[in-house]
Design an enzyme around this catalytic site. Structure first.
Site, short mmCIF file in Angstrom:
data_model
loop_
_atom_site.label_atom_id
_atom_site.label_comp_id
_atom_site.label_asym_id
_atom_site.label_seq_id
_atom_site.Cartn_x
_atom_site.Cartn_y
_atom_site.Cartn_z
N LYS A 112 0.68 -1.00 0.01
CA LYS A 112 0.14 0.01 -0.08
C LYS A 112 0.90 1.38 0.02
O LYS A 112 0.62 2.55 -0.32
CB LYS A 112 -0.85 0.02 1.11
CG LYS A 112 -2.11 -0.87 1.13
CD LYS A 112 -2.98 -0.93 1.97
CE LYS A 112 -4.29 -2.04 1.49
NZ LYS A 112 -3.82 -3.49 1.94
C1 LIG Z 1 -4.50 -4.56 1.32
C2 LIG Z 1 -3.90 -5.86 1.24
C3 LIG Z 1 -4.00 -7.01 0.28
C4 LIG Z 1 -5.37 -6.91 -0.59
O1 LIG Z 1 -5.06 -5.91 -1.65
P1 LIG Z 1 -6.37 -5.38 -2.28
O2 LIG Z 1 -5.77 -4.17 -3.24
O3 LIG Z 1 -7.48 -5.04 -1.33
O4 LIG Z 1 -6.96 -6.56 -3.19
C5 LIG Z 1 -3.37 -8.24 0.30
N1 LIG Z 1 -2.32 -8.24 1.17
C6 LIG Z 1 -1.82 -7.22 1.99
C7 LIG Z 1 -0.82 -7.46 2.83
C8 LIG Z 1 -2.37 -5.94 1.87
O5 LIG Z 1 -2.16 -4.76 3.04
#
Ligand SMILES: *Cc1c(COP(=O)(O)O)cnc(C)c1O
Length: 461
Positions: A112
């Site tokens: 993220k």
């Molecule tokens: C947010 C997240 C996901 C999922 O990502 P999406 O874009 O919501 O599909 C998977 N793994 C981790 C570690 C995350 O923080």
């Protein structure tokens, strides 16, 4: 570049307006009116560039004239300067024809950071130019909140409040929020669950007097600018493995469908992606939908991969919009049906979705077993989310190179990793003092009025 809503009833906006707006007024999500295409020559020319240079070329056509070339290049440079790896998104080989794309070298050790760091700099530049200030309030089960606080800390145009459920996030996640010292960031520990945090956030957006009074803005995963930032690493990874001359497949641990939708955009832009494989944990609404055509909600069952514990996958609406030939009315109708528990995807739309996406589901036991096996067989310590990706990818290996996205660093989920592998992952040296830094947090009750008063007090002070 124009952006339109997936429900067809909201005003057409520029990139900057769509970014600052987040959710469209008709309840839909913004998508580009047309996806720009890169020629095979443009893609081949990405080979050997730095991550930042590739990011500029991939994202530039989506931005329009809200930012100058120099301004946008500066924004990208600032966004990724704090990453702990020169390649930003390095590729590691796991086994024959199977590669891991490490997306956890950002400041909060999860993918993220790629989007949030960029959006922080984009907001600051746009708001400063407009002479405006906004209040960002977010609800988090862990990763989004820490990424947002890191990305917005110290910026002049933004005040940030992150609501997290008290006692229900991991210690690393909590400390990544509570040890940020800049005065424009506020960690709020709410007495309640993640759903309570999300419900109060929604209440604040629906309280128009409050919303306008503090200039509320959102940076959750439906924000188009977040999807766009994630398109870049599909290009850098594929080009490293021979694109555009050779196709590549990707497997993506998925919750809200944001990260994998970015891969779909890369494909629409001309990147030769053979398969995009959705990997889910036991909260498998996406796997069920792609397998059966029925998109039906069930309760969330907590798992050791908490960032994928979702009931409704919000970005899936963007994929449906294309699958239904960009018919906003049809999408609005499906979302209406979802209010009462679910909907059936038409055969034509399902065929189109299956043309782009495959899927798999992994149980809790299989996740732990994969963490142990990957450590023994490949020498890689995986976080539970990444382990789910690797497990599903193994069922889709073939002659096309497969890239699995590693979405978080194992040290972010040390208890689950240790229980599975017997090894307690340690934090990278640049964060080794996380447990010694002082914490700053405000305890809040699950009470809308009190929350609004607190935020108003800080913002208008
Ligand atoms: C947010 C997240 C996901 C999922 O990502 P999406 O874009 O919501 O599909 C998977 N793994 C981790 C570690 C995350 O923080």
């Amino acid at each position: 570049m124009d952006y339109v809503s997936t429900r067809g009833m909201a005003p057409v906006l520029s990139f900057e307006e769509a970014m600052l707006t987040g959710l469209a007024r008709d309840g839909g999500l913004y998508v580009p009116a047309e996806v720009p295409v890169m020629s095979a020559g443009d893609i081949a020319a990405l080979a050997g560039l730095s991550y930042e240079e590739a990011a500029f070329r991939v994202m530039r056509p989506f931005i329009g004239d809200n930012f100058t070339d120099e301004g946008f290049a500066d924004i990208i440079a600032r966004a990724y300067a704090g990453f702990g790896h020169a390649a930003r998104a390095p590729l590691v080989q796991l086994q024959p024809n199977h590669f891991l794309l490490e997306l956890f070298h950002g400041p909060t050790l999860a993918f993220k950071d790629f989007a949030m760091q960029l959006i922080g700099q984009l907001f600051e530049t746009a708001l400063t130019r407009r002479g405006e200030r906004v209040t960002i309030v977010g609800a988090t089960s862990g990763d989004t909140g820490s990424a947002a606080m890191e990305a917005f800390r110290g910026l002049d145009a933004v005040e940030v409040f992150i609501l997290y459920p008290h006692g229900r996030v991991s210690e690393v996640q909590r400390r990544q929020m509570t040890t940020v010292t800049e005065a424009n960031t506020h960690a709020l520990a709410l007495t309640g669950t993640f759903d309570d945090c999300q419900a109060r956030l929604k209440d604040m957006f629906n309280d128009f007097a409050f919303r306008d009074g503090v200039r509320l803005a959102g940076v959750n995963s439906i924000n188009w600018a977040r999807v766009l930032a994630q398109v870049v690493y599909y290009f850098t990874a594929a080009v490293s493995l021979g694109a555009p001359h050779r196709p590549v497949s990707f497997t993506v641990p998925t919750g809200n469908f944001g990260d994998i939708f970015a891969g779909y955009i890369a494909k629409r832009m001309g990147l030769p992606i053979e398969k995009l494989v959705v990997a889910t944990n036991q909260n498998d609404i996406l796997h069920r939908a792609l397998s059966t055509g029925d998109y039906v909600t069930q309760g969330v069952t907590p798992s050791i991969s908490p960032s994928m514990d979702i009931q409704v996958s919000s970005n899936f609406e963007r994929a449906l919009f294309d699958a239904y030939d960009r018919d906003g009315n049809a999408v609005a109708q499906l979302m209406e049906e979802l209010q009462s528990g679910g909907f059936h995807i038409s055969q034509g739309a399902l065929d189109r979705l299956r043309g782009s996406f495959a899927s798999g589901r992994v149980s809790e036991d299989e996740t732990s077993a994969m963490i142990a096996r990957a450590h023994g067989a490949f020498g890689e310590l995986l976080c539970p989310h990444s382990a789910i990706g690797v497990k599903v990818a193994q069922d889709h290996l073939g002659t096309t190179p497969m890239v699995t996205l590693a979405t978080a660093h194992p040290a972010k989920f040390p208890d689950a990793v240790e229980a599975a592998s017997g090894i307690r992952p340690s934090l990278p040296p640049r964060m080794a003092d996380l447990f010694d830094r002082p914490e700053r947090v405000t305890r809040v009750e699950n009470d809308l009025e009190a929350l609004e008063e607190l935020i108003r007090g800080e913002v208008l002070a």
